[in-house]
Design an enzyme around this catalytic site. Structure first.
Site, PDB file in Angstrom:
ATOM      1  N   PRO A  51       0.787  -1.223   0.000  1.00 42.90           N
ATOM      2  CG  PRO A  51      -0.906  -1.551   1.560  1.00 42.90           C
ATOM      3  CD  PRO A  51       0.348  -2.171   1.024  1.00 42.90           C
ATOM      4  CG  ASN A  52      -0.422   4.284   1.112  1.00 42.44           C
ATOM      5  OD1 ASN A  52      -1.391   4.673   0.455  1.00 42.44           O
ATOM      6  ND2 ASN A  52      -0.538   3.873   2.356  1.00 42.44           N
ATOM      7  NE  ARG A  98       3.517   6.865   1.715  1.00 44.75           N
ATOM      8  CZ  ARG A  98       3.906   5.688   2.173  1.00 44.75           C
ATOM      9  NH1 ARG A  98       4.575   4.864   1.405  1.00 44.75           N
ATOM     10  NH2 ARG A  98       3.598   5.338   3.383  1.00 44.75           N
ATOM     11  CE1 TYR A 145       8.154   5.433   3.495  1.00 48.75           C
ATOM     12  CE2 TYR A 145       6.775   7.408   3.454  1.00 48.75           C
ATOM     13  CZ  TYR A 145       7.101   6.186   4.006  1.00 48.75           C
ATOM     14  OH  TYR A 145       6.400   5.709   5.079  1.00 48.75           O
ATOM     15  CG  ASN A 151       8.443  -1.607   1.207  1.00 48.49           C
ATOM     16  OD1 ASN A 151       7.770  -1.726   2.235  1.00 48.49           O
ATOM     17  ND2 ASN A 151       9.009  -0.467   0.843  1.00 48.49           N
ATOM     18  CB  ALA A 179       1.284   0.686   6.794  1.00 48.69           C
ATOM     19  CG  HIS A 181       4.650  -1.571  10.641  1.00 48.22           C
ATOM     20  ND1 HIS A 181       5.992  -1.859  10.796  1.00 48.22           N
ATOM     21  CD2 HIS A 181       4.594  -0.582   9.691  1.00 48.22           C
ATOM     22  CE1 HIS A 181       6.711  -1.070   9.998  1.00 48.22           C
ATOM     23  NE2 HIS A 181       5.874  -0.292   9.319  1.00 48.22           N
ATOM     24  CG  ASP A 220      -0.348 -17.212   8.843  1.00 53.07           C
ATOM     25  OD1 ASP A 220       0.604 -17.458   9.616  1.00 53.07           O
ATOM     26  OD2 ASP A 220      -1.536 -17.179   9.212  1.00 53.07           O
ATOM     27  CD  GLU A 254      10.617  -6.507   7.064  1.00 54.90           C
ATOM     28  OE1 GLU A 254      10.799  -7.579   7.698  1.00 54.90           O
ATOM     29  OE2 GLU A 254      10.241  -5.466   7.618  1.00 54.90           O
ATOM     30  CG  HIS A 286      11.001  -1.483   5.224  1.00 46.48           C
ATOM     31  ND1 HIS A 286       9.655  -1.510   4.943  1.00 46.48           N
ATOM     32  CD2 HIS A 286      11.245  -2.554   5.993  1.00 46.48           C
ATOM     33  CE1 HIS A 286       9.115  -2.551   5.533  1.00 46.48           C
ATOM     34  NE2 HIS A 286      10.059  -3.211   6.177  1.00 46.48           N
ATOM     35  CB  SER A 334      11.921   5.169   5.786  1.00 47.12           C
ATOM     36  OG  SER A 334      10.962   4.232   6.275  1.00 47.12           O
ATOM     37  NE  ARG A 343       9.094   6.843   9.040  1.00 46.45           N
ATOM     38  CZ  ARG A 343       8.240   6.532   8.043  1.00 46.45           C
ATOM     39  NH1 ARG A 343       8.511   5.512   7.233  1.00 46.45           N
ATOM     40  NH2 ARG A 343       7.149   7.242   7.864  1.00 46.45           N
ATOM     41  NE  ARG A 370       6.068   4.980  10.182  1.00 44.07           N
ATOM     42  CZ  ARG A 370       5.094   4.995   9.270  1.00 44.07           C
ATOM     43  NH1 ARG A 370       4.915   3.967   8.467  1.00 44.07           N
ATOM     44  NH2 ARG A 370       4.294   6.029   9.161  1.00 44.07           N
TER      45      ARG A 370
HETATM   46  C1  DHK Z   1       6.923   2.043   3.656  1.00 41.15           C
HETATM   47  C2  DHK Z   1       5.735   2.349   4.210  1.00 41.15           C
HETATM   48  O1  DHK Z   1       4.685   2.646   3.464  1.00 41.15           O
HETATM   49  C3  DHK Z   1       5.588   2.434   5.671  1.00 41.15           C
HETATM   50  O2  DHK Z   1       4.290   2.149   6.083  1.00 41.15           O
HETATM   51  C4  DHK Z   1       6.585   1.571   6.401  1.00 41.15           C
HETATM   52  C5  DHK Z   1       8.071   1.578   4.441  1.00 41.15           C
HETATM   53  C6  DHK Z   1       7.988   1.844   5.912  1.00 41.15           C
HETATM   54  C7  DHK Z   1       9.376   2.000   3.787  1.00 41.15           C
HETATM   55  O3  DHK Z   1      10.175   2.694   4.398  1.00 41.15           O
HETATM   56  O4  DHK Z   1       9.613   1.607   2.644  1.00 41.15           O
HETATM   57  O5  DHK Z   1       6.501   1.813   7.772  1.00 41.15           O
END
Ligand code: DHK
Length: 148
Positions: free
Chosen positions: A7-8, A15, A20, A72, A75, A78, A85, A96, A98, A100, A105, A109
């Site tokens: 997501p996002n 963003r 990021y 990645n 959110a 978390h 699973d 995994e 990321h 950031s 943070r 997180r």
């Molecule tokens: C990306 C997100 O969207 C956050 O919700 C995570 C992660 C961190 C990143 O740093 O790529 O907490």
């Protein structure tokens, strides 16, 4: 390899660039494809804002012929026991990644629900986290093959 973004992450570049970075998801994908090529591997990149679709992709990854997963989950990292699973059940090594450093943070997180299902984690280096994670995944897969 299969690279999944949650997501996002479709909003990268727009963003919160101070957190990021300014690279878009297409930029990140282009970097990862280039690194894969240099390492004689291939990567397919997918993004979804929907947990269920990410789970479907993880669950079908082995049958689709992938050898490993770079993920990645945004959110969902978390919160999602369901992603934990499916990564456990995938039968493939996962890393995994990321952009950031979540540990530096907000407190929520600091917990990754998927970490125990992953071989390793790279965070805090922007798009370079993906490049490092991909290298690690390929090295681990080749080491496994050499000892099999
Ligand atoms: C990306 C997100 O969207 C956050 O919700 C995570 C992660 C961190 C990143 O740093 O790529 O907490």
């Amino acid at each position: 390899m299969l690279l999944l973004s949650g997501p996002n992450l479709d909003r990268l570049g727009k963003r919160e660039p101070e957190i990021y970075g300014s690279a878009t998801l297409s930029d990140v994908h282009a970097l990862v494809v280039e690194i894969a090529k240099a390492l004689d591997a291939e990567v397919v990149c997918r993004q979804s804002n929907h947990e269920g679709l990410l789970i479907d992709w993880i669950n079908s990854a082995e049958d689709e012929g992938f050898d490993g997963i770079l993920i990645n989950p945004g959110a969902l990292t978390h919160t999602s026991f369901a992603l934990y699973d499916s990564l456990r059940g995938a039968g493939l090594p996962a890393i995994e990644v990321h952009l950031s450093n979540p540990d530096a943070r907000e407190p929520f997180r600091r917990r990754s629900r998927i970490a125990p299902a992953c071989l390793g984690r790279v965070a805090g280096f922007g798009a370079e986290s993906y490049a490092l994670g991909l290298r690690g995944l390929i090295v681990a897969l080749r080491a496994r093959r050499a000892t099999a």
